[in-house]
Enzyme design. Structure first.
Site, PDB file in Angstrom:
ATOM      1  N   ARG A   1     -48.225 -31.565  10.217  1.00 36.85           N
ATOM      2  CA  ARG A   1     -47.269 -30.040   9.429  1.00 36.85           C
ATOM      3  C   ARG A   1     -46.336 -29.936  10.546  1.00 36.85           C
ATOM      4  NH1 ARG A   1     -50.400 -25.334   6.803  1.00 36.85           N
ATOM      5  NH2 ARG A   1     -48.913 -23.899   7.826  1.00 36.85           N
TER       6      ARG A   1
ATOM      7  N   ARG B   1     -54.212 -28.878  14.282  1.00 36.93           N
ATOM      8  CA  ARG B   1     -53.843 -29.156  12.876  1.00 36.93           C
ATOM      9  C   ARG B   1     -52.581 -29.884  12.780  1.00 36.93           C
ATOM     10  NH1 ARG B   1     -53.224 -24.322   8.341  1.00 36.93           N
ATOM     11  NH2 ARG B   1     -51.335 -24.222   9.515  1.00 36.93           N
TER      12      ARG B   1
ATOM     13  N   LYS C   1     -57.652 -19.018   6.332  1.00 36.69           N
ATOM     14  CA  LYS C   1     -57.422 -18.298   5.025  1.00 36.69           C
ATOM     15  C   LYS C   1     -57.461 -19.327   3.926  1.00 36.69           C
ATOM     16  CE  LYS C   1     -53.263 -16.651   5.892  1.00 36.69           C
ATOM     17  NZ  LYS C   1     -52.839 -17.017   7.145  1.00 36.69           N
TER      18      LYS C   1
ATOM     19  N   ARG D   1     -47.525 -10.749   2.413  1.00 37.05           N
ATOM     20  CA  ARG D   1     -47.326 -10.980   4.014  1.00 37.05           C
ATOM     21  C   ARG D   1     -46.318  -9.920   4.698  1.00 37.05           C
ATOM     22  NH1 ARG D   1     -48.730 -16.873   4.210  1.00 37.05           N
ATOM     23  NH2 ARG D   1     -48.911 -17.154   6.589  1.00 37.05           N
TER      24      ARG D   1
HETATM   25  P1  B4P Z   1     -56.185 -22.457   7.686  1.00 34.61           P
HETATM   26  O1  B4P Z   1     -57.398 -22.541   6.906  1.00 34.61           O
HETATM   27  O2  B4P Z   1     -55.417 -23.938   7.338  1.00 34.61           O
HETATM   28  O3  B4P Z   1     -55.310 -21.483   8.176  1.00 34.61           O
HETATM   29  P2  B4P Z   1     -54.327 -20.629   7.262  1.00 34.61           P
HETATM   30  O4  B4P Z   1     -54.768 -19.137   7.858  1.00 34.61           O
HETATM   31  O5  B4P Z   1     -54.508 -20.838   5.942  1.00 34.61           O
HETATM   32  O6  B4P Z   1     -52.811 -20.963   7.848  1.00 34.61           O
HETATM   33  P3  B4P Z   1     -51.466 -20.389   7.606  1.00 34.61           P
HETATM   34  O7  B4P Z   1     -51.194 -19.137   7.715  1.00 34.61           O
HETATM   35  O8  B4P Z   1     -50.473 -21.073   8.754  1.00 34.61           O
HETATM   36  O9  B4P Z   1     -50.532 -21.323   6.389  1.00 34.61           O
HETATM   37  P4  B4P Z   1     -49.769 -20.729   5.204  1.00 34.61           P
HETATM   38  O10 B4P Z   1     -49.754 -21.912   4.294  1.00 34.61           O
HETATM   39  O11 B4P Z   1     -50.409 -19.521   4.291  1.00 34.61           O
HETATM   40  O12 B4P Z   1     -56.866 -22.897   9.450  1.00 34.61           O
HETATM   41  C1  B4P Z   1     -56.021 -23.441  10.382  1.00 34.61           C
HETATM   42  C2  B4P Z   1     -56.862 -24.544  11.295  1.00 34.61           C
HETATM   43  O13 B4P Z   1     -57.973 -23.887  11.737  1.00 34.61           O
HETATM   44  C3  B4P Z   1     -57.346 -25.716  10.013  1.00 34.61           C
HETATM   45  O14 B4P Z   1     -56.981 -26.756  10.820  1.00 34.61           O
HETATM   46  C4  B4P Z   1     -58.919 -25.372  10.082  1.00 34.61           C
HETATM   47  O15 B4P Z   1     -59.486 -26.618  10.121  1.00 34.61           O
HETATM   48  C5  B4P Z   1     -59.174 -24.827  11.482  1.00 34.61           C
HETATM   49  N1  B4P Z   1     -59.967 -23.798  11.161  1.00 34.61           N
HETATM   50  C6  B4P Z   1     -60.535 -23.040  10.199  1.00 34.61           C
HETATM   51  N2  B4P Z   1     -61.458 -22.194  10.164  1.00 34.61           N
HETATM   52  C7  B4P Z   1     -62.082 -22.518  11.495  1.00 34.61           C
HETATM   53  C8  B4P Z   1     -63.240 -21.843  12.320  1.00 34.61           C
HETATM   54  N3  B4P Z   1     -63.908 -21.179  11.718  1.00 34.61           N
HETATM   55  N4  B4P Z   1     -63.370 -22.621  13.633  1.00 34.61           N
HETATM   56  C9  B4P Z   1     -62.380 -23.616  13.918  1.00 34.61           C
HETATM   57  N5  B4P Z   1     -61.418 -24.046  13.310  1.00 34.61           N
HETATM   58  C10 B4P Z   1     -61.205 -23.402  12.139  1.00 34.61           C
HETATM   59  O16 B4P Z   1     -48.335 -20.279   5.630  1.00 34.61           O
HETATM   60  C11 B4P Z   1     -47.225 -21.340   6.195  1.00 34.61           C
HETATM   61  C12 B4P Z   1     -45.900 -20.636   5.940  1.00 34.61           C
HETATM   62  O17 B4P Z   1     -45.310 -20.627   4.630  1.00 34.61           O
HETATM   63  C13 B4P Z   1     -45.468 -19.270   6.703  1.00 34.61           C
HETATM   64  O18 B4P Z   1     -45.458 -19.607   8.253  1.00 34.61           O
HETATM   65  C14 B4P Z   1     -44.475 -18.775   5.804  1.00 34.61           C
HETATM   66  O19 B4P Z   1     -43.189 -19.608   6.402  1.00 34.61           O
HETATM   67  C15 B4P Z   1     -44.619 -19.425   4.571  1.00 34.61           C
HETATM   68  N6  B4P Z   1     -45.072 -18.587   3.685  1.00 34.61           N
HETATM   69  C16 B4P Z   1     -46.360 -18.565   3.072  1.00 34.61           C
HETATM   70  N7  B4P Z   1     -46.605 -17.367   2.358  1.00 34.61           N
HETATM   71  C17 B4P Z   1     -45.715 -16.574   2.397  1.00 34.61           C
HETATM   72  C18 B4P Z   1     -45.506 -15.137   1.896  1.00 34.61           C
HETATM   73  N8  B4P Z   1     -46.162 -14.616   1.282  1.00 34.61           N
HETATM   74  N9  B4P Z   1     -44.112 -14.680   2.204  1.00 34.61           N
HETATM   75  C19 B4P Z   1     -43.323 -15.538   2.846  1.00 34.61           C
HETATM   76  N10 B4P Z   1     -43.572 -16.631   3.340  1.00 34.61           N
HETATM   77  C20 B4P Z   1     -44.593 -17.178   3.358  1.00 34.61           C
END
Ligand code: B4P
Length: 189
Positions: free
Chosen positions: A134, A128, A14, A89
């Site tokens: 992290r 990551r 994302k 979420r």
């Molecule tokens: P990212 O792009 O970083 O992943 P993400 O989906 O954004 O991560 P996440 O869901 O964990 O994070 P968030 O901060 O929202 O990609 C992950 C990895 O994969 C990276 O290293 C990237 O380089 C690699 N990658 C990407 N695309 C790739 C591909 N095509 N091929 C190979 N590798 C690839 O949430 C963190 C925490 O915050 C949650 O657990 C929760 O506790 C809290 N939180 C956030 N929003 C909330 C909400 N709305 N309500 C309640 N809690 C919330």
């Protein structure tokens, strides 16, 4: 206004795709994960509360998230639209987002579901965790986050299908290839 919800399991890409979408379409970005991590870094009251949940793989309570979202949204000026990254979420958050946008004469334009198998999610997040340090990217916490995703977040797919906004995207493959599919979906709106 172009209002995009980017959706998917932890590690589905994302944040990675949001950066490109922001650049391509000139819209604002709200990443609730980034907002929370900044609060933790600055040692605010909100950050202290959020840390306990995040380190344990849990979601932050809906009421807190909804207030944060509205205040970030209202801080944008002359906005062409917003990408909501990591929000909603839960069903309660989706309902709150719908209401918040409706109160401002807007709606979600599209919900993009980045679909990635769990074994690949584990590989990406463990990597990551090693690269970025992290705290929530360790095997035990990732497993908890996937359970939370499957029980509380995944039901949103049906919610957005009923709302007529759902778009499935295969999130496995090169970052560029996935981005091309997203752009096609957005441009066909
Ligand atoms: P990212 O792009 O970083 O992943 P993400 O989906 O954004 O991560 P996440 O869901 O964990 O994070 P968030 O901060 O929202 O990609 C992950 C990895 O994969 C990276 O290293 C990237 O380089 C690699 N990658 C990407 N695309 C790739 C591909 N095509 N091929 C190979 N590798 C690839 O949430 C963190 C925490 O915050 C949650 O657990 C929760 O506790 C809290 N939180 C956030 N929003 C909330 C909400 N709305 N309500 C309640 N809690 C919330």
């Amino acid at each position: 206004m172009l209002n995009i919800v980017i959706f998917g399991a932890p590690g589905s890409g994302k944040g990675t795709q949001s950066e490109r979408i922001v650049e391509k379409f000139g819209i604002n970005h709200i990443s609730t994960g980034d907002v929370l991590r900044a609060e933790i870094k600055n040692g605010t009251e909100l950050g202290k509360t959020a840390k306990g949940y995040i380190d344990n793989g849990q979601l932050i309570p809906d009421e807190l998230m909804i207030d944060i979202l509205a205040s970030v949204f209202d801080s944008f000026e002359d906005s062409k639209g917003v990408i909501f990254d990591g929000f909603p979420r839960t069903i309660a958050q989706a309902e709150a987002l719908k209401k918040m946008l409706k109160d401002r004469g807007q709606d979600v334009s599209i919900m993009i579901d980045l679909d990635v198998p769990e074994d690949e999610l584990m590989v990406r997040l463990i990597k990551r965790g090693k690269d970025s340090g992290r705290a929530d990217d360790n095997e035990e916490t990732i497993k908890k986050r996937l359970v939370v995703y499957n029980t509380q977040t995944s039901p949103l797919k049906d919610w957005y299908k009923e709302d007529g906004k759902y778009q499935h995207i295969n999130g496995l493959g090169s970052v560029d290839g996935i981005f091309t599919d997203i752009v096609k979906a957005v441009e066909s709106l």
